[in-house]
Design a protein around this motif. Structure first.
Motif, short mmCIF file in Angstrom:
data_model
loop_
_atom_site.label_atom_id
_atom_site.label_comp_id
_atom_site.label_asym_id
_atom_site.label_seq_id
_atom_site.Cartn_x
_atom_site.Cartn_y
_atom_site.Cartn_z
N PRO A 249 0.83 -1.21 0.00
CA PRO A 249 0.00 0.00 0.00
C PRO A 249 0.86 1.26 0.00
O PRO A 249 2.06 1.22 0.30
CB PRO A 249 -0.79 -0.13 1.31
CG PRO A 249 0.09 -0.95 2.19
CD PRO A 249 0.78 -1.92 1.28
N ALA A 250 0.24 2.37 -0.35
CA ALA A 250 0.94 3.65 -0.29
C ALA A 250 1.24 4.00 1.16
O ALA A 250 0.56 3.55 2.10
CB ALA A 250 0.07 4.74 -0.92
N ALA A 251 2.26 4.83 1.36
CA ALA A 251 2.67 5.19 2.72
C ALA A 251 1.55 5.86 3.50
O ALA A 251 1.42 5.67 4.72
CB ALA A 251 3.89 6.10 2.67
N ASP A 252 0.71 6.63 2.80
CA ASP A 252 -0.39 7.32 3.49
C ASP A 252 -1.66 6.48 3.53
O ASP A 252 -2.69 6.92 4.06
CB ASP A 252 -0.68 8.67 2.83
CG ASP A 252 -1.06 8.53 1.35
OD1 ASP A 252 -1.22 7.39 0.87
OD2 ASP A 252 -1.18 9.58 0.68
N GLY A 253 -1.60 5.28 2.95
CA GLY A 253 -2.76 4.38 2.99
C GLY A 253 -3.84 4.71 1.99
O GLY A 253 -4.86 4.02 1.92
N LYS A 254 -3.65 5.74 1.17
CA LYS A 254 -4.68 6.14 0.21
C LYS A 254 -4.55 5.35 -1.09
O LYS A 254 -3.48 4.85 -1.41
CB LYS A 254 -4.57 7.65 -0.07
CG LYS A 254 -4.89 8.52 1.13
CD LYS A 254 -4.81 10.00 0.77
CE LYS A 254 -5.16 10.87 1.96
NZ LYS A 254 -5.08 12.33 1.63
N PRO A 255 -5.65 5.24 -1.84
CA PRO A 255 -5.60 4.51 -3.12
C PRO A 255 -4.64 5.17 -4.10
O PRO A 255 -4.40 6.39 -4.05
CB PRO A 255 -7.03 4.59 -3.63
CG PRO A 255 -7.87 4.93 -2.45
CD PRO A 255 -7.00 5.75 -1.55
#
Length: 361
Positions: A249-255
């Protein structure tokens, strides 16, 4: 007026032909055989190029009492629409085959042949309106916004519009179906065709895989870090979110979304949604539905067949259409069309060649 009615086998083209007859024109129906192997194209509700459709068109012509012919344009359709579709995806772009079919087949190959045979106009069941203005024939939106097809007709030139005939533009679709039933046309309840007629099962990725084969590459983030492997870059499109199969996943958790596709290295770059916002569009091969503008034009730009329009300023510079959006757009993919409007009128269009992100602009 001698009118050639293009009859797909659906309800819209049948009623359009009927209205041309009612208007007192000398009408001849023609069905376009666009498939090299019609049985391989969609059947029933999902198609527009099947043997069943040809029979439906012939029955409608019989009810109307007009001559009917079938024109074999399969090779021209394959070269100008199918091959173009495959090549565009292979080049990392996202084409619109319906728009290309109108440009290359219905209002080039068919119209040219019709004029050579002495017809004055080609009649179709498109939902758009033609208005005689001070500078000639104008293309306008349909009164039915849900069925409006002016976007895919935005490639037509003034000369082509002068020989076009769209009898349904001022009528809602529900009324067209009711009229077909009253006329005794068997296609009154026939479902509309959907998606791409030459993709038999609706699986565009599978169709492209059969045409282009596996072309493995990498999915990377904006700093070049490899996130995943893929089988083919052509299976992706700018703005895509689902089906990326990223390893982490992305570091910020966003798609993450597809930001760009590089066909030579087969690299697909992904990133956050805000990196998809576009403020400026560059379009190639601009086409005008009337006189070409001589300077910047305040207008509204539409970049998807049924998408919203955005306030814009457009001008031509060295044969490139430049469109500056007053409000950023998201997920604009090269290969799509940008169509320009003033009110309900279509000014012209171009194929999107490049975009400038809102942040950079």
């Amino acid at each position: 007026m001698r009118v050639l009615a293009a009859m797909s086998g659906g309800v819209d083209s049948a009623v359009a032909a009927a209205r041309a007859v009612d208007a007192g024109h000398e009408v001849t129906g023609v069905h376009l055989a666009l498939s090299r192997n019609p049985s391989s194209y969609r059947t029933g509700a999902r198609g527009c190029c099947t043997l069943e459709d040809a029979r439906d068109a012939r029955r409608a012509a019989d009810v109307l009492g007009i001559p009917f012919y079938v024109w074999d344009l399969a090779e021209r359709f394959h070269a100008d629409v199918v091959t173009d579709f495959v090549q565009e995806y292979a080049a990392g772009r996202t084409p619109n085959p319906c728009l290309r079919c109108n440009e290359k087949i219905k209002f080039a190959a068919v119209l040219d042949r019709a004029l050579a045979l002495g017809f004055d106009a080609v009649c179709t069941g498109h939902y758009a309106q033609l208005v005689d203005g001070p500078d000639g024939r104008e293309l306008h939106r349909s009164v039915d916004p849900g069925k409006d097809q002016s976007y895919v007709l935005g490639v037509l030139t003034a000369e082509q519009l002068a020989h076009a005939y769209f009898p349904l533009g001022g009528t809602p679709k529900s009324a067209v179906r009711a009229e077909a039933a009253e006329r005794g046309l068997a296609v009154a309840d026939k479902p509309d065709s959907h998606d791409i007629c030459f993709v038999a099962d609706g699986d565009t990725a599978g169709f492209l895989a059969r045409e282009l084969g596996e072309q493995p590459g990498q999915v990377v983030d904006e700093d070049g870090s490899v996130l995943a492997e893929h089988d083919a870059a052509y299976a992706f499109t700018v703005g895509q979110r689902r089906g990326l199969r990223l390893g982490r996943p992305a570091a910020d958790g966003k798609p993450r979304y597809v930001l760009s596709i590089e066909p030579v290295s087969r690299t697909v770059t992904v990133g956050p949604r805000d990196r998809l916002t576009v403020a400026h569009i560059q379009g190639s091969q601009p086409r005008w539905c009337g006189p070409a503008p001589t300077g910047p034009v305040e207008c509204r730009a539409q970049i998807r067949a049924h998408g919203e329009t955005l306030p814009a300023r457009a001008w031509v510079e060295h044969d490139v259409l430049r469109v500056e959006l007053a409000e950023p757009a998201t997920g604009v993919a090269p290969g799509q069309a940008v169509v320009l409007y003033t009110g309900t009128r279509v000014i012209g269009s171009a194929t999107i060649a490049a975009t400038v992100p809102a942040a950079a602009h």
